[in-house]
Design a protein around this motif. Structure first.
Motif, PDB file in Angstrom:
ATOM      1  N   ILE A 164       0.873  -1.172   0.000  1.00 42.57           N
ATOM      2  CA  ILE A 164       0.000   0.000   0.000  1.00 42.57           C
ATOM      3  C   ILE A 164       0.911   1.223   0.000  1.00 42.57           C
ATOM      4  O   ILE A 164       1.676   1.440   0.935  1.00 42.57           O
ATOM      5  N   TRP A 165       0.851   1.987  -1.066  1.00 42.21           N
ATOM      6  CA  TRP A 165       1.703   3.163  -1.233  1.00 42.21           C
ATOM      7  C   TRP A 165       0.843   4.413  -1.068  1.00 42.21           C
ATOM      8  O   TRP A 165      -0.011   4.697  -1.892  1.00 42.21           O
ATOM      9  N   VAL A 166       1.079   5.134   0.025  1.00 45.74           N
ATOM     10  CA  VAL A 166       0.349   6.374   0.296  1.00 45.74           C
ATOM     11  C   VAL A 166       1.238   7.537  -0.140  1.00 45.74           C
ATOM     12  O   VAL A 166       2.223   7.862   0.514  1.00 45.74           O
ATOM     13  N   THR A 167       0.885   8.141  -1.245  1.00 44.06           N
ATOM     14  CA  THR A 167       1.737   9.163  -1.874  1.00 44.06           C
ATOM     15  C   THR A 167       1.709  10.506  -1.156  1.00 44.06           C
ATOM     16  O   THR A 167       2.637  11.306  -1.275  1.00 44.06           O
ATOM     17  N   GLY A 168       0.630  10.761  -0.433  1.00 52.34           N
ATOM     18  CA  GLY A 168       0.387  12.100   0.110  1.00 52.34           C
ATOM     19  C   GLY A 168      -0.476  12.877  -0.866  1.00 52.34           C
ATOM     20  O   GLY A 168      -0.367  12.704  -2.085  1.00 52.34           O
ATOM     21  N   THR A 169      -1.353  13.710  -0.354  1.00 51.37           N
ATOM     22  CA  THR A 169      -2.302  14.427  -1.207  1.00 51.37           C
ATOM     23  C   THR A 169      -1.608  15.367  -2.197  1.00 51.37           C
ATOM     24  O   THR A 169      -2.095  15.578  -3.307  1.00 51.37           O
ATOM     25  N   TYR A 170      -0.471  15.921  -1.813  1.00 47.87           N
ATOM     26  CA  TYR A 170       0.227  16.889  -2.655  1.00 47.87           C
ATOM     27  C   TYR A 170       0.760  16.246  -3.944  1.00 47.87           C
ATOM     28  O   TYR A 170       0.768  16.876  -5.012  1.00 47.87           O
ATOM     29  N   TYR A 171       1.197  14.983  -3.849  1.00 47.64           N
ATOM     30  CA  TYR A 171       1.856  14.322  -4.986  1.00 47.64           C
ATOM     31  C   TYR A 171       0.953  13.373  -5.770  1.00 47.64           C
ATOM     32  O   TYR A 171       1.317  12.927  -6.863  1.00 47.64           O
ATOM     33  N   TYR A 172      -0.199  13.044  -5.229  1.00 47.14           N
ATOM     34  CA  TYR A 172      -1.000  11.947  -5.797  1.00 47.14           C
ATOM     35  C   TYR A 172      -1.358  12.153  -7.270  1.00 47.14           C
ATOM     36  O   TYR A 172      -1.185  11.240  -8.089  1.00 47.14           O
ATOM     37  N   GLN A 173      -1.860  13.333  -7.634  1.00 43.95           N
ATOM     38  CA  GLN A 173      -2.331  13.556  -8.996  1.00 43.95           C
ATOM     39  C   GLN A 173      -1.210  13.410 -10.029  1.00 43.95           C
ATOM     40  O   GLN A 173      -1.384  12.767 -11.069  1.00 43.95           O
ATOM     41  N   LYS A 174      -0.048  13.970  -9.731  1.00 41.13           N
ATOM     42  CA  LYS A 174       1.083  13.869 -10.662  1.00 41.13           C
ATOM     43  C   LYS A 174       1.537  12.419 -10.835  1.00 41.13           C
ATOM     44  O   LYS A 174       1.886  11.988 -11.934  1.00 41.13           O
ATOM     45  N   ILE A 175       1.549  11.684  -9.725  1.00 39.73           N
ATOM     46  CA  ILE A 175       1.967  10.273  -9.793  1.00 39.73           C
ATOM     47  C   ILE A 175       0.945   9.458 -10.579  1.00 39.73           C
ATOM     48  O   ILE A 175       1.309   8.611 -11.403  1.00 39.73           O
TER      49      ILE A 175
END
Length: 368
Positions: A225-236
């Protein structure tokens, strides 16, 4: 018991207080009207505390600059104004006790309370003691702490009480409701699961290494389970639009209920902030720690090394992070059952199951 809590700027200063407040109410030791949190209007506390329904007041305060010495004259002036406002808050609220956890706002308020002969204590959640707590250690009645290395940095040894981080006890209470991995995210509950996260906003270095490691991780006999963080999620998400990384890796922007997820994890990859450490040591989850280098006095590295020394974590400096040491560290914990068991036991030893109650006991003794 009427209590003023103060601390701000980071979660490590705020979440221990919120855990204590919750426990005070559970034990009927203080009502909401008997609790006040004092912070700054620009800090993280300004969002977290009022949202939790806790009475909140602000004092304007800022830290000293090491680069711009002249600006510190204005900071001194601000501190003097802050102590005057602190005195008014204290006189209006009439607390039985005042507790600080760090941050410059706590320096003004706890110092003023000590001058007024009101019982005071501080709590240090990191291995490296912050400037405000070092200053306040000379004036308060008691110093509560989590890491043994922090105790060495205070000269007032008779004031020291090892309590652990109150967030640990809170997490144990919250973890009774566990997340169903299959119904929530389509993951197999019978397969070992690794959690990779860098906090609510995410950590760039952790996200970068995950992007590089996806093709190798999808072949492993465990799921992630990879939690990217809200700031990075869309770009990833955009980068991975046409990438097939299999069903064994679940990518999320944020997990709201971390205490309910952690009991299901065989290991955690994360930064090494005080709150995160309190959460996974409470449950005995082995950790791979990648400390943030962008923190005051490099305290995350010190936190991480303390856990590694205890046998509860593996530490990888961000400057040395690569695909090989990242994946091999996960493999070692997940695939070597003996190693996992030893790390889990070591982690559990560090988590204090009654940390909130220990701090409350110190408060009650002082209030008498």
């Amino acid at each position: 018991m009427r209590i003023i809590f103060t601390g701000g700027g980071t979660g490590g200063h705020i979440y221990p207080i919120m855990a204590i407040i919750e426990r005070l109410k559970e034990r009927n030791l203080a009502t909401n009207d008997e609790i006040l949190f004092v912070g700054t209007k620009n800090g993280l506390e300004a969002k977290i505390v009022p949202a939790a329904g806790v009475n909140f007041k602000t004092i304007e305060m800022r830290g000293f600059s090491r680069k711009h010495i002249i600006s510190n004259f204005a900071t001194i002036s601000l501190f003097l104004k802050a102590t005057k406002k602190a005195q008014k808050i204290i006189n209006d609220f009439k607390p039985d006790i005042v507790m600080g956890t760090g941050g410059y706002v706590s320096g003004a308020l706890v110092y003023e309370a000590a001058k007024l002969k009101i019982p005071t204590l501080i709590h240090e959640s990191n291995s490296v003691v912050g400037v405000a707590n070092k200053f306040l250690g000379h004036y308060v009645n008691k110093i509560c702490y989590t890491f043994d290395d922090a105790a060495k940095q205070f000269s007032e040894k008779k004031k020291l009480v090892k309590t652990g981080n109150p967030r640990s006890q809170q997490v144990l209470n919250l973890s009774s409701t566990k997340i169903d991995l299959q119904s929530k995210w389509g993951l197999n509950p019978q397969i070992p699961t690794v959690l990779v996260f860098g906090g609510s906003r995410g950590a760039l270095a952790i996200n970068r290494i995950m992007l590089k490691s996806l093709t190798r991780l999808e072949t492993k006999p465990y799921q992630v389970i990879w939690v990217t963080g809200t700031y990075y999620y869309q770009k990833i998400a955009e980068k991975l639009t046409n990438v097939n990384y299999g069903e064994s890796i679940k990518i999320l922007p944020y997990v709201k209920d971390m205490p309910a997820l952690l009991p299901k994890m065989i290991c955690v990859v994360s930064r090494s902030g005080a709150t995160s450490i309190a959460e996974f040591t409470a449950l005995g989850v082995p950790a791979i720690l990648i400390p943030s280098p962008n923190v005051t006095n490099n305290h995350q590295m010190k936190n991480a090394l303390d856990l590694e020394k205890a046998g509860a974590a593996t530490v990888i400096a961000e400057s040395e992070l690569n695909i090989n040491n990242f994946i091999s560290s996960i493999d070692h914990i997940v695939l070597d059952r003996k190693y996992y068991t030893e790390m889990s036991k070591a982690s559990k030893k560090l988590g204090v199951s009654d940390a909130s109650d220990e701090v409350i006991r110190v408060m009650q003794d002082l209030a008498k």
